[in-house]
Design a protein around this motif. Structure first.
Motif, mmCIF file in Angstrom:
data_model
loop_
_atom_site.group_PDB
_atom_site.id
_atom_site.type_symbol
_atom_site.label_atom_id
_atom_site.label_comp_id
_atom_site.label_asym_id
_atom_site.label_seq_id
_atom_site.Cartn_x
_atom_site.Cartn_y
_atom_site.Cartn_z
ATOM 1 N N SER B 30 0.816 -1.213 0.000
ATOM 2 C CA SER B 30 0.000 0.000 0.000
ATOM 3 C C SER B 30 0.851 1.265 0.000
ATOM 4 O O SER B 30 0.472 2.257 -0.633
ATOM 5 C CB SER B 30 -0.986 0.003 1.181
ATOM 6 O OG SER B 30 -0.308 -0.259 2.367
ATOM 7 N N ALA B 33 2.538 1.849 -3.531
ATOM 8 C CA ALA B 33 1.610 2.354 -4.557
ATOM 9 C C ALA B 33 1.503 3.880 -4.528
ATOM 10 O O ALA B 33 1.104 4.493 -5.516
ATOM 11 C CB ALA B 33 0.233 1.735 -4.351
ATOM 12 N N LEU B 34 1.863 4.488 -3.402
ATOM 13 C CA LEU B 34 1.722 5.946 -3.271
ATOM 14 C C LEU B 34 3.007 6.700 -3.616
ATOM 15 O O LEU B 34 3.046 7.935 -3.542
ATOM 16 C CB LEU B 34 1.274 6.299 -1.852
ATOM 17 C CG LEU B 34 -0.061 5.668 -1.424
ATOM 18 C CD1 LEU B 34 -0.279 5.849 0.063
ATOM 19 C CD2 LEU B 34 -1.216 6.262 -2.203
ATOM 20 N N ASP B 37 4.613 10.192 -2.214
ATOM 21 C CA ASP B 37 3.584 10.830 -1.386
ATOM 22 C C ASP B 37 3.474 10.184 -0.006
ATOM 23 O O ASP B 37 3.281 10.865 0.989
ATOM 24 C CB ASP B 37 2.229 10.721 -2.093
ATOM 25 C CG ASP B 37 1.578 12.070 -2.261
ATOM 26 O OD1 ASP B 37 2.142 13.058 -1.772
ATOM 27 O OD2 ASP B 37 0.513 12.117 -2.886
ATOM 28 N N ALA B 39 1.975 7.581 3.144
ATOM 29 C CA ALA B 39 0.694 7.534 3.860
ATOM 30 C C ALA B 39 0.955 7.770 5.339
ATOM 31 O O ALA B 39 2.029 7.431 5.855
ATOM 32 C CB ALA B 39 0.025 6.175 3.670
ATOM 33 N N THR B 40 -0.029 8.348 6.013
ATOM 34 C CA THR B 40 0.137 8.615 7.439
ATOM 35 C C THR B 40 -0.254 7.369 8.240
ATOM 36 O O THR B 40 -0.951 6.482 7.738
ATOM 37 C CB THR B 40 -0.748 9.790 7.901
ATOM 38 O OG1 THR B 40 -2.114 9.453 7.658
ATOM 39 C CG2 THR B 40 -0.398 11.067 7.180
ATOM 40 N N ARG B 42 -2.356 7.116 10.668
ATOM 41 C CA ARG B 42 -3.795 6.978 10.872
ATOM 42 C C ARG B 42 -4.506 6.475 9.615
ATOM 43 O O ARG B 42 -5.496 5.752 9.700
ATOM 44 C CB ARG B 42 -4.410 8.282 11.386
ATOM 45 C CG ARG B 42 -4.378 9.430 10.397
ATOM 46 C CD ARG B 42 -4.969 10.702 10.999
ATOM 47 N NE ARG B 42 -5.198 11.709 9.978
ATOM 48 C CZ ARG B 42 -5.747 12.884 10.190
ATOM 49 N NH1 ARG B 42 -6.125 13.227 11.419
ATOM 50 N NH2 ARG B 42 -5.933 13.733 9.224
ATOM 51 N N GLU B 43 -3.984 6.834 8.439
ATOM 52 C CA GLU B 43 -4.579 6.340 7.191
ATOM 53 C C GLU B 43 -4.330 4.844 7.043
ATOM 54 O O GLU B 43 -5.233 4.086 6.658
ATOM 55 C CB GLU B 43 -3.981 7.076 5.985
ATOM 56 C CG GLU B 43 -4.473 8.510 5.850
ATOM 57 C CD GLU B 43 -3.709 9.316 4.803
ATOM 58 O OE1 GLU B 43 -4.303 10.219 4.215
ATOM 59 O OE2 GLU B 43 -2.493 9.062 4.594
ATOM 60 N N LEU B 44 -3.114 4.416 7.357
ATOM 61 C CA LEU B 44 -2.785 2.987 7.251
ATOM 62 C C LEU B 44 -3.624 2.182 8.237
ATOM 63 O O LEU B 44 -4.159 1.121 7.904
ATOM 64 C CB LEU B 44 -1.297 2.772 7.544
ATOM 65 C CG LEU B 44 -0.333 3.344 6.488
ATOM 66 C CD1 LEU B 44 1.074 3.436 7.041
ATOM 67 C CD2 LEU B 44 -0.347 2.495 5.224
ATOM 68 N N ALA B 46 -6.572 2.895 9.515
ATOM 69 C CA ALA B 46 -7.988 2.830 9.130
ATOM 70 C C ALA B 46 -8.204 1.947 7.909
ATOM 71 O O ALA B 46 -9.085 1.083 7.897
ATOM 72 C CB ALA B 46 -8.510 4.239 8.850
ATOM 73 N N ALA B 47 -7.397 2.145 6.885
ATOM 74 C CA ALA B 47 -7.649 1.440 5.623
ATOM 75 C C ALA B 47 -7.286 -0.035 5.693
ATOM 76 O O ALA B 47 -7.934 -0.859 5.061
ATOM 77 C CB ALA B 47 -6.869 2.113 4.497
ATOM 78 N N LEU B 82 4.288 10.455 8.813
ATOM 79 C CA LEU B 82 4.124 10.056 7.410
ATOM 80 C C LEU B 82 5.173 9.004 7.050
ATOM 81 O O LEU B 82 6.348 9.162 7.359
ATOM 82 C CB LEU B 82 4.308 11.274 6.498
ATOM 83 C CG LEU B 82 4.191 11.025 5.005
ATOM 84 C CD1 LEU B 82 2.736 10.806 4.592
ATOM 85 C CD2 LEU B 82 4.764 12.191 4.205
#
Lengths: 178, 108
Positions: B30, B33-34, B37, B39-40, B42-44, B46-47, B82
């Motif tokens: 995941s 793929a970014l 950029d 990912a934070t 909290r995003e990791l 949650a997703a 991040l």
């Protein structure tokens, strides 16, 4: 879509008065969500989104933001927007401003509602699943903005609304007479 | 190049075995793929529906292996962590994906 598709994105950023800086996390987030919302509204910029851990996202856009960093930061573009594009940019700026939270929530809701054909409740559930760190109020505001920007009422909808609210309007006018 | 199952399995020794856990694969896939950029945290969380402890520990393992880097950023006035992929992490993920493709395509 040609190799210079990023130029039209820059034209939208310019129209929106978005001073993009690549090193700012929020600016990269705003850029992603602006493009996603424009695509959802039917403007083909050549950067379709799909779902990643960050919500609706275009890795190709990220690649171009970094590759054409100077053009994006200096808003250098030879692309011109049509009057419809300008009107859409105006709506986007007026409804969302350049605020990362409503843009992020609005784009996520719009993606599920439009690209995935989810009903409003399912789209809301997906927003809450992916963005549990936002408050109920922030989610409600973001969704309301997404609806305003993405779902424009048809003449039929407006007629229905007129019929529905007409009785109240007449009643309130009558009250004013007294 | 031979495509028998034994050769393919033996080639896996060139890969980093420490990456082969479900959580680490999910994280690497995941975040890779970014691109730049990232990912934070909290995003990791949650997703990928991974709890705080497991997420933190596995992100640190990937960081220690040199596959991820982390930095503090500010978003909407909040300080967040991040995570982005490094060049080494990207290369390792490409090797793993390529090996997995061959493994799945093998008719054994």
């Amino acid at each position: 879509m040609n190799m210079k598709k990023h130029k039209k994105v820059i034209a939208f950023f310019k129209e929106l008065g978005f001073a993009f800086t690549i090193s700012r996390f929020d600016d990269r987030l705003i850029a992603q969500k602006l493009v996603c919302l424009l695509e959802l509204r039917g403007i083909n910029l050549g950067y379709p989104c799909s779902i990643y851990v960050r919500g609706p996202y275009s890795p190709n856009l990220t690649e171009d933001l970094f590759s054409f960093k100077n053009e994006f930061e200096n808003l250098e573009t030879s692309a011109r927007l049509s009057s419809t594009d300008k009107e859409t940019a105006g709506d986007l700026g007026r409804i969302f401003g350049l605020k990362p939270v409503p843009l992020e929530i609005g784009a996520t809701y719009g993606y599920y509602a439009i690209s995935q054909n989810c009903d409003p409740l399912e789209a809301l559930r997906q927003v809450k699943r992916l963005k549990p760190f936002y408050s109920e109020a922030q989610v409600a505001l973001g969704i309301s903005k997404a609806k305003e920007f993405l779902f424009r009422p048809t003449p039929g909808d407006l007629e229905e609304l007129k019929k529905e609210t007409g009785i109240w309007q007449r009643a309130s006018l009558k009250t004013l007479e007294h | 190049m031979p495509e028998d199952i034994l050769s393919i399995l033996n080639e896996s020794e060139a890969l980093n075995a420490k990456v082969f856990s479900l959580v680490r694969m999910k994280l690497l896939a995941s975040i890779a793929a970014l691109g730049p950029d990232g990912a934070t945290f909290r995003e990791l969380k949650a997703a990928l529906t991974i709890n705080d402890g497991v997420l933190f520990a596995n992100l640190n393992v990937l960081k220690d292996m040199g596959y991820l880097r982390s930095e503090k950023i500010t978003s909407d006035g909040k300080e967040l962590e991040l995570y982005t992929i490094t060049a080494e992490g990207h290369d390792e993920w490409k090797r793993i994906k390529s090996w997995l493709r061959r493994f799945l395509d093998c008719e054994a």
